[in-house]
Design a protein around this motif. Sequence first.
Motif, mmCIF file in Angstrom:
data_model
loop_
_atom_site.group_PDB
_atom_site.id
_atom_site.type_symbol
_atom_site.label_atom_id
_atom_site.label_comp_id
_atom_site.label_asym_id
_atom_site.label_seq_id
_atom_site.Cartn_x
_atom_site.Cartn_y
_atom_site.Cartn_z
ATOM 1 N N ARG A 42 6.077 -0.294 0.677
ATOM 2 C CA ARG A 42 5.322 0.318 1.758
ATOM 3 C C ARG A 42 6.063 0.073 3.064
ATOM 4 O O ARG A 42 7.297 0.052 3.056
ATOM 5 C CB ARG A 42 3.894 -0.233 1.790
ATOM 6 N N GLN A 43 5.356 -0.115 4.146
ATOM 7 C CA GLN A 43 6.028 -0.328 5.424
ATOM 8 C C GLN A 43 6.784 -1.648 5.419
ATOM 9 O O GLN A 43 6.314 -2.651 4.867
ATOM 10 C CB GLN A 43 5.002 -0.323 6.563
ATOM 11 N N LYS B 102 1.018 -4.761 -0.098
ATOM 12 C CA LYS B 102 2.442 -4.583 -0.396
ATOM 13 C C LYS B 102 2.824 -5.508 -1.550
ATOM 14 O O LYS B 102 2.716 -6.728 -1.426
ATOM 15 C CB LYS B 102 3.269 -4.918 0.838
ATOM 16 N N ASN C 172 6.978 6.994 8.022
ATOM 17 C CA ASN C 172 5.659 6.607 7.529
ATOM 18 C C ASN C 172 5.764 6.175 6.067
ATOM 19 O O ASN C 172 6.780 6.431 5.408
ATOM 20 C CB ASN C 172 4.688 7.786 7.659
ATOM 21 N N PRO C 173 4.731 5.512 5.534
ATOM 22 C CA PRO C 173 4.750 5.200 4.093
ATOM 23 C C PRO C 173 4.834 6.484 3.268
ATOM 24 O O PRO C 173 4.119 7.447 3.518
ATOM 25 C CB PRO C 173 3.415 4.478 3.873
#
Length: 335
Positions: free
Chosen positions: A170-171, A141, A29-30
């Motif tokens: 982030r992701q 992002k 996860n972030p």
Amino acid sequence: MGVMQRVVKPRTKRGKRILLKKEPKIVENPKHVLFIPGRKSSLNVSSCMKDLLKLKKPDAVMLTQKNDILPFDDAVQIEKLLQKHDSSLFFFSSHSKKRPNNLVLGRTYDQHILDMFELGIESYKGCSEFKGLSEISVGVKPVLVFLGDQFDSDQQLKRLRNLFIDIFQRQPLKQIRPNGIEHVMSFTAVDSKILLRSYRTILSKTSLKTPHVELQEVGPSVDFVVRRDHMASADLFKTACKRSSIKGKKIKSVRRDNFGSKLGRLHMTKQDVNTLQTRKMKGLKKTYGEKKLKRKSDTDKNGPATKIPKNTSTIQNKKLKKFSKKGRKLKGGQV
């Protein structure tokens, strides 16, 4: 004698879901960042932490209570706070006569401190002195740009660059849309200093397909100086960066076609079709003449078959059945 650590078992379904979220995952996860104010901090450090919190939202939490912690002397309290708030990254603010305007950032691995750097703020301009930060979408992002040869040559700055990427990314994305790029963060290494600048992208139409890009500074604008560091060993850092493969173990001779069907290939020894047992049918039974020809061919190959004499001792040992005069079978023990 050490204190035994008990394994906490969830009593409710909600508690079980919380513990499952904290377990390690293949696709992470972030990462959450915890902002920890120290016992004493200056105005520049506290406002800088608030601006960094705006850039990291919603994956960040700011503690309101002050904490009397010395991270480089004893990091146990920070590890407990990170474990409590389920975070792996942190910012810690402090201020003293020896180290004024001090900002410590770091990360943990397996609930223990992995890397930690102490940065001093020399010059600072907050987001309030600029315009345009409110127009950037929350949770977008950012594009991270690292300028300077020292990020590749110096091992300390190389690890610090990796930490900045770990904090602000982030992701992961597979594709990038030009209109989705709203925020750019620039890190420049010049004369043992790290200059942090933040920009908002402004896209304007042109006669070509690609738009014209302009950068508007939105803050914060900070000049950092690296003071102290606590870096993990190369072996520990390698194990922390190791990821398990998502695909899993490859199975031999198994593939999937265009429709998603699973196909496999079997490797078997050579079989004699004539000796295979097929379905028994009356029409497939051998005739008397075919059996006679087979016996004749076997005798020609192996010679005449010899009869094995029966063992007389086994016949004598068999129990003889007892019958009465009327021919009924008697039970055991009757005469």
